[in-house]
Design a protein around this motif. Sequence first.
Motif: not given
Length: 174
Positions: A1-10, A18-21, A36-44, A51-57
Motif C-alpha cells: 500500500g505504499d507509493i512514491f510521488l516524484l514532482f519535477c518542475e521545469t 523514469p523507468t518504472g514510473w 513559464v513553468t511546467r510541473l510533471s508528477v510521476f508515481w510508482k 533505487t533512486a530514479p534517473t531524471v533525464t535533464d
Amino acid sequence: GDIFLLFCETNNEAVTAPTGWTATADSPVTETTSVVTRLSVFWKRAAASETAPTVTDPGDHCVAQIMAISGCSKTGNPWDVTSASTDATADTSASATGDTTTVNDCLVVVTVATGFDTASTTEISGWTNASLEAITERMDKWASDGGGGGFGVATGHMRTAGAYGATTATTVNA
C-alpha cells in the motif's frame, strides 16, 4: 500500500518518465508574461528494494523531489480524483482548484509550482483549505539554476466523500 510521488518542475520542458514510473494526469503549464513553468508528477508503487530514479535533464533546469505515501490501495490506480489549474497572474497568492471525492478518507495532495528564480526552502507557506483536515506542508523547494523555479506540496485529509474547495497559499515572491 505504499507509493512514491516524484514532482519535477521545469522551464516548460517535458520530463521523460523514469523507468518504472507513470505520469499522473493533470500536469499543467503555467505562463505569465515573463515566466513559464511546467510541473510533471510521476508515481510508482514501492517495492521491497528501491533505487533512486534517473531524471533525464530536460534542458534549462529540473527541480525534483520524491514523497512517499503509505496506506494507499494495494492494486490499481491509487487516485480517486485528480484536477489541475493554472494562474497566469504574477502575484504572491497561490490557489489550487478543488474537486469532488467519491470515497471517504481521502488524502488530498496539493502542489503549487512557480518559475521564480530563487534558491529557497521557505518560498511558500500559509496553506489553507476549510474543507480539509490537518493540512500540512510537505515540500518547499526552489532553485536558481537556469531559469529557476520550484514547487511546494501540502496534504490534507478529506474525511467524508464530497466537494472540497480551492487550497490557497502564499509565496514570498511574485
